[in-house]
Motif scaffolding. Structure first.
Motif, PDB file in Angstrom:
ATOM      1  N   ILE A   5      35.502  37.556  32.377  1.00  0.00           N
ATOM      2  CA  ILE A   5      35.385  38.965  32.716  1.00  0.00           C
ATOM      3  C   ILE A   5      34.064  39.479  32.159  1.00  0.00           C
ATOM      4  O   ILE A   5      33.812  39.393  30.961  1.00  0.00           O
ATOM      5  CB  ILE A   5      36.554  39.772  32.130  1.00  0.00           C
ATOM      6  N   PRO A   6      33.177  40.000  33.003  1.00  0.00           N
ATOM      7  CA  PRO A   6      31.891  40.503  32.504  1.00  0.00           C
ATOM      8  C   PRO A   6      32.098  41.617  31.488  1.00  0.00           C
ATOM      9  O   PRO A   6      33.067  42.382  31.572  1.00  0.00           O
ATOM     10  CB  PRO A   6      31.203  41.020  33.774  1.00  0.00           C
ATOM     11  N   PRO A   7      31.195  41.761  30.532  1.00  0.00           N
ATOM     12  CA  PRO A   7      31.393  42.709  29.435  1.00  0.00           C
ATOM     13  C   PRO A   7      30.938  44.125  29.746  1.00  0.00           C
ATOM     14  O   PRO A   7      30.475  44.829  28.852  1.00  0.00           O
ATOM     15  CB  PRO A   7      30.543  42.090  28.321  1.00  0.00           C
ATOM     16  N   GLU A  12      37.843  45.261  33.155  1.00  0.00           N
ATOM     17  CA  GLU A  12      38.943  44.647  32.417  1.00  0.00           C
ATOM     18  C   GLU A  12      40.120  45.624  32.302  1.00  0.00           C
ATOM     19  O   GLU A  12      39.956  46.836  32.240  1.00  0.00           O
ATOM     20  CB  GLU A  12      38.465  44.250  31.012  1.00  0.00           C
ATOM     21  N   GLY A  13      41.334  45.060  32.274  1.00  0.00           N
ATOM     22  CA  GLY A  13      42.534  45.872  32.076  1.00  0.00           C
ATOM     23  C   GLY A  13      43.003  46.626  33.298  1.00  0.00           C
ATOM     24  O   GLY A  13      43.766  47.588  33.182  1.00  0.00           O
ATOM     25  N   ALA A  14      42.583  46.205  34.484  1.00  0.00           N
ATOM     26  CA  ALA A  14      42.988  46.914  35.698  1.00  0.00           C
ATOM     27  C   ALA A  14      44.496  46.832  35.908  1.00  0.00           C
ATOM     28  O   ALA A  14      45.129  45.809  35.630  1.00  0.00           O
ATOM     29  CB  ALA A  14      42.264  46.329  36.909  1.00  0.00           C
ATOM     30  N   SER A 221      30.278  42.383  40.386  1.00  0.00           N
ATOM     31  CA  SER A 221      30.338  43.776  40.852  1.00  0.00           C
ATOM     32  C   SER A 221      31.013  44.654  39.804  1.00  0.00           C
ATOM     33  O   SER A 221      31.735  44.173  38.933  1.00  0.00           O
ATOM     34  CB  SER A 221      31.096  43.872  42.180  1.00  0.00           C
ATOM     35  N   GLN A 222      30.761  45.969  39.922  1.00  0.00           N
ATOM     36  CA  GLN A 222      31.345  46.945  39.007  1.00  0.00           C
ATOM     37  C   GLN A 222      31.692  48.224  39.753  1.00  0.00           C
ATOM     38  O   GLN A 222      30.830  48.812  40.410  1.00  0.00           O
ATOM     39  CB  GLN A 222      30.359  47.283  37.876  1.00  0.00           C
ATOM     40  N   PRO A 223      32.947  48.685  39.669  1.00  0.00           N
ATOM     41  CA  PRO A 223      33.251  50.030  40.180  1.00  0.00           C
ATOM     42  C   PRO A 223      32.422  51.049  39.411  1.00  0.00           C
ATOM     43  O   PRO A 223      32.319  50.980  38.181  1.00  0.00           O
ATOM     44  CB  PRO A 223      34.746  50.197  39.889  1.00  0.00           C
ATOM     45  N   SER A 281      27.188  49.538  31.578  1.00  0.00           N
ATOM     46  CA  SER A 281      26.750  49.367  32.962  1.00  0.00           C
ATOM     47  C   SER A 281      26.440  47.923  33.292  1.00  0.00           C
ATOM     48  O   SER A 281      26.004  47.131  32.447  1.00  0.00           O
ATOM     49  CB  SER A 281      25.511  50.224  33.236  1.00  0.00           C
ATOM     50  N   ILE A 282      26.624  47.567  34.559  1.00  0.00           N
ATOM     51  CA  ILE A 282      26.266  46.241  35.041  1.00  0.00           C
ATOM     52  C   ILE A 282      24.757  46.028  34.962  1.00  0.00           C
ATOM     53  O   ILE A 282      24.289  44.891  34.857  1.00  0.00           O
ATOM     54  CB  ILE A 282      26.785  46.033  36.484  1.00  0.00           C
ATOM     55  N   SER A 283      23.975  47.109  34.969  1.00  0.00           N
ATOM     56  CA  SER A 283      22.528  46.976  34.854  1.00  0.00           C
ATOM     57  C   SER A 283      22.143  46.235  33.584  1.00  0.00           C
ATOM     58  O   SER A 283      21.335  45.299  33.604  1.00  0.00           O
ATOM     59  CB  SER A 283      21.861  48.356  34.878  1.00  0.00           C
ATOM     60  N   ARG A 284      22.720  46.642  32.461  1.00  0.00           N
ATOM     61  CA  ARG A 284      22.413  45.983  31.178  1.00  0.00           C
ATOM     62  C   ARG A 284      22.813  44.515  31.235  1.00  0.00           C
ATOM     63  O   ARG A 284      22.089  43.635  30.755  1.00  0.00           O
ATOM     64  CB  ARG A 284      23.147  46.715  30.051  1.00  0.00           C
TER      65      ARG A 284
END
Length: 296
Positions: A5-7, A12-14, A221-223, A281-284
Motif C-alpha cells: 500500500i503506497p504511503p 489505506e483502510g478503505a 493512483s490516489q483519490p 500526496s502522491i506527488s511526494r
C-alpha cells in the motif's frame, strides 16, 4: 513493491462499500442506530471532537440526518454513513481533509475523503442536467434519478495524471504562483475526452513546460477529493528541453538534480532550497520513487 500500500493518504483502510445493501432500505434503517456517522458542514469540513479529533458519532443521536445520509460502507458488520449537518453552531470544531489526513486514524481519514467527494457531488447535482428537474436519490445516496426524463445520474470522478518527469539525470518540477515560496511539485493535468492516459501525460507536460515526453509508465493512483479527482501517477522519460512554463498554468518550471531532490526529501532545505509537497500526496511519493531509481 508489488501489493504494498503506497504511503500516501486516502488509500489505506478503505471500507467495504457494501454495494449489495444500498437498495435494502429496511436493512440500512436497522443498522443506522449503531452506525458510525461522519457529519460535514457545507464547506466539506468534518464536524469533529472538541480537540479536533476524529468523531465517534452514532446514527441514533441524529435521526433527522437519516433521510439524506449516504452509505459509505461497512466494517466488521458496522455501517458507516455521511451526511451534511447544517444545524450546528459556529462553535463546533471543524477539521479540513488535509488536517485529518495528518492527524486522524487512517480509516477515519480515508472515510472522510470518500464522504467529502460524494457529498460534494450530491450538493451540486440536485437537478437533472438534461431537463432541469429535481433529482430523487436512491441506492443509499449513490444514484440520482430524474423522474421527468428517466435519466440516471452517478457520482462524478475526474481522472487526472500526475507525473514525475526525468531526462535521465534530473527531475522536472513546477510551481504555481499561489504556493509557499520555494515549493515545487510534479506536473499534473486532467484527462480530456477521447484521450488516453499516455497522451494526457505528453500533452499536459508539453503544455505546462514545453518539455517533450518520450515515454511514460503508470505506477499508482490516489483519490483526491478536492473536490472530485482521481490522481493517476506516472513516471516519464523526456527530452532535456529547456522548460518554458505556461503563464496560464505555472509560474515556474525547472530541472532539479538528484542531489537537490535528495536534500529536499531529507528535510535539509527548510530554510533555503527546494521544498516538496507534503507526504499525504502522491506527488511526494512519485518524487521519492524517482529518487530511488524508478524510471519509465
Amino acid at each position: 513493491m508489488p501489493g504494498a500500500i503506497p504511503p500516501f493518504a486516502f488509500v489505506e483502510g478503505a471500507l467495504d462499500r457494501a454495494e449489495f445493501m444500498r437498495s435494502d432500505a429496511a436493512r440500512l434503517d436497522g443498522l443506522w442506530p449503531q452506525a458510525r456517522l461522519l457529519r460535514l458542514d457545507a464547506d466539506g469540513r468534518a464536524l469533529a471532537g472538541p480537540d479536533g479529533s476524529a468523531p465517534d458519532d452514532l446514527g441514533a443521536a441524529y435521526p433527522g440526518l437519516r433521510p439524506e445520509a449516504v452509505l459509505l460502507g461497512v466494517e466488521s458488520g458496522r455501517a458507516w454513513f455521511a451526511a451534511v449537518d447544517a444545524s450546528v453552531g459556529a462553535a463546533t470544531a471543524r477539521v479540513d481533509l488535509r488536517t485529518a489526513a495528518a492527524d486522524w486514524p487512517v480509516r477515519e481519514a480515508t472515510a472522510f475523503a470518500q464522504a467529502r467527494a460524494v457529498l460534494h457531488w450530491r450538493a451540486r447535482h440536485r437537478h437533472c442536467g438534461a431537463c432541469g428537474q429535481p433529482l430523487r436519490f436512491e441506492r443509499a445516496g449513490w444514484l440520482g434519478r430524474c423522474d421527468a426524463c428517466a435519466i440516471e445520474h452517478y457520482p462524478r470522478t475526474d481522472p487526472a495524471v500526475i507525473v514525475a518527469v526525468s531526462d535521465g539525470a534530473r527531475l522536472l518540477l513546477g510551481r504555481q504562483a499561489g504556493w509557499p515560496p520555494r515549493r515545487y511539485s510534479t506536473l499534473a493535468g486532467f484527462v480530456e475526452p477521447g484521450e488516453t492516459l499516455e497522451q494526457t501525460v505528453m500533452r499536459e507536460v508539453f503544455e505546462e513546460s514545453a518539455v517533450r515526453v518520450r515515454r511514460c509508465r503508470y505506477l499508482a493512483s490516489q483519490p483526491w477529493p478536492f473536490p472530485s479527482s482521481l490522481m493517476l501517477g506516472f513516471v516519464a522519460e523526456a527530452e532535456p528541453d529547456e522548460p518554458r512554463p505556461s503563464d496560464a498554468e505555472l509560474e515556474d518550471a525547472r530541472w532539479f538534480t538528484r542531489e537537490e531532490v535528495g536534500a529536499a526529501l531529507r528535510g535539509e532545505t527548510r530554510d533555503s532550497g527546494l521544498l516538496l509537497s507534503p507526504r499525504l500526496s502522491i506527488s511526494r511519493w512519485l518524487v521519492e520513487r524517482w529518487h530511488a531509481g524508478e524510471s519509465a
